[in-house]
Design a protein around this motif. Structure first.
Motif: not given
Length: 1318
Positions: A1031-1035
């Motif tokens: 999810r951090f990579v997505d952000d």
């Protein structure tokens, strides 16, 4: 690798290799010089044009399948980053004093405890160990070029020697018989007149011998290696140093502010008669600002005989009060600054005029004449010292205009050191030129650099009892600069004060700080000290506090007892700092003056004889206790002093009382007060109330009117004295201590309203004074970050304050940027904010756990697990949906792991979870093929979906922010970088604009948070794909995509913003290459390129976008592991041997047979799809160069300079890098630049005649010399003269001329450099 391959850099060719460099060049020229090249390059080897970005290889997959151990020898270092690439340093904070500046109390108030934590923690620095090898920190500039040229042997030619000796030869020519007509007219030989008798040069025996071409090549290669400079490319001048956009400097270490410092030494004070002790004080005043700009410095120059008169009142004299020299600090030099000297004497009967009369009329020469009178005066003075030695009265004053000191002794020449290093042309420097520029008068006031002066001051003015206020003093000082009748009316007091004024040394010995701490160096504590005087700057000073300071200054100004009944004439005000209401609770925190104890429990103002409404100029300095309560207060007691002893009459008669409660609603009370005075002692419990409250049964002077004026100032790094900041910090402390209910002015803070009040206080921070915000910047940032990382738990519910804290941080940072433009570097980064991130910021750590295992980086702070925001023992009834923990670091874990190993296992095991909604598809999990951004990120549909997905995540988190927790109060925890990315992605309107304006700040904050997290959680040894959650990579992907879209859409409207945003994004991706999945970062770069390319098709000024893209790729390519990032040892491309040999064609590692060797060699020099995929960054850079040098373009020639400068900088960096000295390593690096050769050859058409704009010259015209055309191989005269620096013949004004010359010469330099390496 094939050991038989020829090295391209610095390696001599072997005789056995018949295919030499010249043949390779001919072969490549043949292919690339043909008109059919464009068709050929568009064939099978390049289905993707250069204007589009190819999809890079999966970097992590390649690295994992090719471990460094598989490659023998020196090439191993090119396969992967070093294991010690990141390093965490705990740098000890330098303390200027021998004793640490900390409070003496054991138990500390929360705000003092937090302040001490900020001011005493060691600097935490996370740096990339090998970044010093990159052009970011060591760019190629003219200074480095000159350093490298120092070791070169100077070339001396016969023509040069002849020119030097020509004058001597001409003088001797008259004695020679040889006529000038015997030599060729106008030739060099015309300067030599005796050729027949000259000594012949040595013969070259082999010059006419026949030598094979191979032998000549070998001999030339050997000769080139003799006395060869190690850094050949560094000898070439940089094309343009201003193009070094990747250049960054390490921020300066935060330190306390200090202005220009002057030292004043009081040497002697003499009067015509000596009858009593006289005491002096010094202070600086700014007349224009009408402000006292320093605290008082008290000195005592009395003889031992005079000091003995007061010994009963000061039995113990501290050495700190014996100082006779002081150091003043002046932040804002001005021609209106005066050094004011005030003298006082022991109180005696009579007004000031009567007491000064003997000093005005008696002279030392008349001592025998007035002997009796002098003895009487001495006896009277001795009697007064015995009885009234504690009290003072005003005596005389004078002032020294500091500008006269500087101008009369002559200021030293000041060096303009900034002129050499100032960058020109950027938007920031253009603004900086006009920032805080001094006027002509101010520029003359250089108090830090003037010749020392010793002055003898002879004119003192008698103090006027009714003109003692600061306002009267400012009028007198203004009159001192011009002839005035006002000063003529003042009666002078004859005296001689000898003082020395000089610039203060850098590190003076035996110096005391304003808190009386010993400043280093202090070799001997028994030596008379020098005192540093605290400055009160005339205007705001924007420097954060870095040391503990907690001082209070009280200035009684006036009192009016004209309506007070009784004998109230000789009024003295006693000032006390009370911890309670009992008289014994007076605290010894008042600083002594001169020749006395170090601290006292009370201080008295000077007495004006027979004056019921006196004015005061006294300064009472105190140190504030660390633990302030509502009972701490200032108590003022008014006394009538009986100057003449009378029977049954006490020396001191109290005539009034008033007080100031110091703490009210959690704030330190400072400012100006007009207080009523009580005739009687205050009743019990008075200290928690103000005297403005009408207490029953109390009698007040003048019917409870304000008759006493006093000013209270604080010099504190603990108490902000700003209502907005005070409210915010108070609410945070209330939450931390869980001290409910709490009264804050008219509001009772409870668990029900504390969340709303805290959010409102964060929103109101933008109304605080910027000066105060900057001074408490480190504490303010730490608290905002703490609220993001550790959201408070109130009544068993987690309160999400991330959005409010992020908004407050964004607005604060933007406000600092707008108002402090002079503190910015050429990238628009504020130095105060940059130094905070680099040195001060660290993730809050609260869990005491075991230290890391042996071999891990040493770090003495507690380790914080990456899986945060979980209760220690979550109840089974608490079923959290996925949306409730989306902003957490790993939402798939349901409970806290017992050990770090268990946590790692769970993280690895959780990768198989369904992530179909994520931008990072399931292939991102370990063992899958490709993981990063397979979808088109630059489409508007994807951006819209990303924003909707992020907003849904945020709204879901806000709706479920109140989560039930166990009865024990838990601390919810998050990771800062994850929250910053999420809040930034979902931010809107003003907050988003503010964050875009200061994108660099949030990018750097995220990078350090990520790095610190990797150290704390021991994740540096984990595969990069497992370091951060999906999810951090997505952000991150959504954030980069959105900012790229902003750059593409706003480049023509907000030039300055886009310029900063572009460089900030490039530096961010450069940093991510050291932390995250490098293939993922490559795809982020690709996403940026797609955004820019899509806009280029419709852009009105595509050159501006191209320039931004060029700066972007230059910054990204400035990474210290640029070579490793390009996979120089990979075998995905055709073989790298430039010349076929027997060993290479029969080797098992060769991918092509002998009959395709020619095609293989040619493909090595192409910007083919395999080349650009394998060498991704190198391919992007060379593609930019190729496109920018296209002659059919629009002809914006500053782009030529940008592209050539970027490539030249990289080549110089490789050449000077000590990691790449091995010939085998250098040959692989050279392979990354093989397509440069055809690019240069294709550009020769411009070199042959760059002023020719005829359409016949095409990009792919033949560059080979045609024997049938005798002029084909000759460079045109215009080009030759341009290179030589001569004006062009018959040249017209053409904007093409100068940039093209720069481009051509630079390109020729690069080309020649590489041929030299061959």
């Amino acid at each position: 690798m094939n050991p038989s391959r020829l090295n391209i850099i610095n390696v001599p060719f072997c005789v056995s290799h018949r295919t030499v460099a010249s043949e390779v060049r001919k072969q490549v020229s043949r292919e690339y010089g043909s008109p059919q090249l464009s068709k050929k390059r568009a064939g099978a080897h390049q289905p993707v044009p250069l204007t589009e970005v190819v999809e890079p290889v999966d970097y992590e997959e390649y690295v994992s399948s090719h471990p460094p151990g598989a490659e023998p020898g020196p090439l191993r270092q090119l396969l992967e980053f070093p294991s010690d690439d990141l390093e965490l340093l705990l740098q000890e904070r330098e303390c200027a004093t021998i004793e640490p500046p900390v409070p003496e109390e054991d138990s500390l108030d929360p705000r003092v405890r937090d302040a001490l934590g900020v001011y005493t923690d060691n600097w935490l620095i996370i740096q990339r160990k090998y970044q010093r090898y990159s052009t970011t920190q060591t760019p190629h500039n003219s200074e480095r070029q000159r350093e490298k040229q120092k070791g070169l042997v100077k070339q001396t030619f016969e023509l040069d020697e002849a020119a030097i000796d020509r004058q001597d030869e001409q003088d001797d020519s008259k004695r020679h018989s040889v006529s000038l007509d015997d030599t060729p007219r106008g030739s060099w030989a015309s300067s030599i007149f005796d050729l027949k008798n000259s000594t012949p040069d040595a013969l070259l025996p082999s010059v006419l011998e026949r030598t094979a071409a191979e032998d000549m090549d070998c001999r030339n290669a050997e000769n080139r290696q003799q006395c060869r400079h190690a850094d050949l490319l560094g000898l070439y001048p940089a094309p343009d140093e201003d193009e070094a956009v990747e250049r960054c400097t390490i921020p300066e270490v935060p330190k306390e502010h200090s202005g220009q410092r002057i030292m004043v030494k009081c040497l002697s004070l003499r009067f015509e008669i000596e009858i009593e002790p006289i005491f002096g004080s010094l202070a600086l005043y700014d007349v224009r600002e009408k402000k006292k700009i320093s605290e008082d410095f008290h000195f005592d120059l009395n003889s031992d005989q005079m000091k003995s008169l007061l010994r009963p009142h000061s039995p113990h004299v501290a050495i700190s009060t014996l100082a006779r020299s002081t150091i003043f600090s002046i932040t804002y030099p001005s021609p209106d600054i005066f050094l004011v000297i005030k003298l006082e004497k022991v109180l005696q009967q009579g007004d000031i005029g009567e007491c000064c009369e003997p000093y005005m009329v008696m002279k030392e020469s008349d001592s025998t004449k007035h002997k009796e009178k002098l003895e009487k005066l001495r006896a009277q003075a001795e009697q007064m010292c015995t009885r009234l030695g504690r009290f003072r009265m005003p005596f005389a004053w004078t002032a020294i205009h500091l500008l006269n000191i500087v101008s009369s002794v002559g200021g030293l020449d000041r060096s303009d050191s900034d002129s050499d290093t100032e960058r020109k042309g950027t938007w920031n420097e253009r603004k900086k030129k006009g920032f805080e520029r001094m006027s002509v008068g101010e520029d003359m006031c250089n108090f830090a650099n003037f010749r020392p002066a010793t002055l003898t001051v002879t004119n003192f003015f008698k103090q006027e009892g009714d003109r003692l206020s600061d306002e009267d003093l400012y009028k007198f000082l203004a009159d001192m600069r011009r002839p005035s009748s006002v000063l003529r009316r003042l009666r002078p007091v004859t005296a001689q004060l000898k003082i020395d004024i000089s610039p203060a040394p850098e590190a003076p010995h035996y110096c005391l700080s304003p808190e009386l701490l010993h400043v280093k160096p202090y070799p001997d504590p028994r030596v008379r000290p020098t005192k540093e005087v605290l400055e009160f700057p005339a205007r705001y000073v924007y420097t954060p506090h870095t040391t503990y300071r907690n001082l209070l200054y009280v200035y009684p100004q006036s009192v009016n007892f004209s309506s007070r009944q009784g004998s109230v004439r000789n009024i003295a005000v006693k000032v006390q700092f009370m911890a309670g209401e009992d008289p014994s609770q007076a605290m010894p925190v008042i600083f002594g003056k001169s020749s006395c104890a170090e601290f006292y429990k009370e201080a008295y103002t000077p007495v004006i004889y027979h004056n019921k409404s006196p004015e005061f100029y006294e300064e009472v300095k105190m140190k504030i206790p660390a633990n302030l309560t509502d009972n701490h207060h200032l108590l003022f007691t008014f006394y009538h002093i009986s100057c003449q002893p009378k029977q049954n009459t006490p020396l001191e008669t109290p005539v009034g009382y008033t007080w100031i409660p110091l703490m009210q609603h959690g704030r330190l009370r400072t400012g100006s007060f007009s207080l009523p005075v009580s005739v009687e002692k205050p009743p019990p419990s008075y200290s928690v109330l103000t005297p403005d409250v009408q207490l029953p049964g109390m009698k007040w002077v003048d019917n409870h009117k304000g008759v006493f004026n006093v000013e209270v100032k604080a010099a504190s790094s603990v108490h902000t004295q700003d209502p907005h900041l005070d409210k915010f910090f108070t609410l945070v402390y209330v939450l931390e201590e869980y001290s409910f209910p709490f009264r804050l002015k008219d509001v009772i803070i409870t668990e029900a309203n504390v969340e709303a009040e805290l959010k409102a206080s964060m929103g109101a921070l933008k109304g605080a004074l910027l000066d105060t915000c900057v001074r408490f910047l480190h504490q303010l940032m730490s608290k905002l970050i703490l609220l993001i990382v550790h959201p408070p738990v109130i009544a068993g519910q987690i309160v999400n304050l991330g959005r409010a804290a992020f908004e407050a941080m964004a607005l604060l940072v933007n406000q600092i940027h707008k108002n402090l433009e002079g503190n910015q570097d050429h990238h628009g980064r504020n130095s105060l904010l940059s130094s905070y991130i680099h040195y001060c910021f660290h993730l809050p750590t609260t869990e005491p756990v075991s230290p890391p295992a042996v071999g891990a980086a040493s770090y003495d702070l507690p380790i914080q697990y990456a899986t945060l925001s979980r209760a220690t023992a979550r109840p089974s009834s608490l079923l959290l949906s996925r949306s409730k923990s989306l902003s957490n670091s790993n939402p798939d874990l349901a409970s806290t792991p017992a050990t770090p190993d268990e946590e790692v296992q769970r993280i690895i095991g959780s990768k198989g979870i369904d992530r179909s909604h994520s931008w990072v598809n399931s292939a991102y999990a370990p063992g899958c093929s490709r993981a990063v951004l397979r979808r088109n990120l630059n489409s508007s549909c994807e951006l819209k979906q990303a924003s909707e997905r992020a907003c849904n995540r945020m709204s879901a988190f806000i709706e479920t922010a109140s989560i039930l927790c166990p009865p024990s109060r838990q601390i919810a925890k998050k990771l800062l970088h994850e929250e910053l990315a999420l809040q930034w992605v979902v931010s809107t309107s003003t907050v988003r604009e503010a964050s875009l304006q200061q994108a660099w700040f949030f990018f750097q904050l995220m990078v350090k948070s990520m790095s610190h997290h990797l150290f704390l959680s021991s994740r540096l040894d984990m595969p990069r794909r497992q370091r951060f959650p999906d999810r951090f990579v997505d952000d991150i992907a959504a954030l980069v995509c959105a900012i790229s879209a902003d750059i593409a859409s706003r480049y023509h409207k907000d030039v300055e913003l886009v310029e900063r945003l572009n460089s900030s994004l490039a530096f961010f991706l450069n940093d991510l290459l050291s932390l995250m999945d490098r293939g993922f970062v490559f795809n982020l770069i690709r996403s940026y390129y797609k955004q820019i390319n899509n806009k280029l098709h419709t852009a009105q000024s595509p050159s501006s976008l191209t320039a931004l893209r060029m700066d972007f790729i230059r910054i990204v390519c400035s990474h210290e592991h640029y070579v490793t990032l390009n996979l120089p040892c990979a075998t995905l491309s055709p073989p790298a041997s430039p010349s076929p040999s027997t060993s290479s064609t029969t080797s098992q590692s060769s991918a092509f047979s002998c009959h395709v060797q020619d095609q293989g060699v040619v493909s090595m020099f192409e910007l083919s799809v395999p080349f650009r995929q394998q060498h991704f960054l190198s391919g992007l850079l060379l593609a930019e160069l190729s496109l920018i040098l296209e002659p059919d373009g629009e002809g914006v020639f500053f782009l030529h300079k940008k592209a050539i400068s970027a490539l030249h900088s990289l080549l110089c960096s490789h050449d000077a890098d000590p990691r790449y000295t091995d010939p085998q390593v250098r040959s692989h690096i050279a392979q990354l630049y093989l397509p440069l050769i055809p690019i240069v050859m294709e550009t020769l058409a411009q070199l042959h005649d760059f002023t020719d704009t005829s359409p016949q010259r095409v990009r792919h015209a033949s560059v080979l010399v045609d024997d049938s055309d005798p002029d084909n191989g000759t460079i045109s005269q215009s080009v030759a003269m341009a290179i030589a620096g001569s004006p062009l013949p018959n040249s017209k004004a053409n904007p093409f001329t100068l940039p093209s010359v720069v481009s051509t010469c630079s390109l020729t330099t690069v080309n020649n450099s590489w041929y030299e390496y061959e």
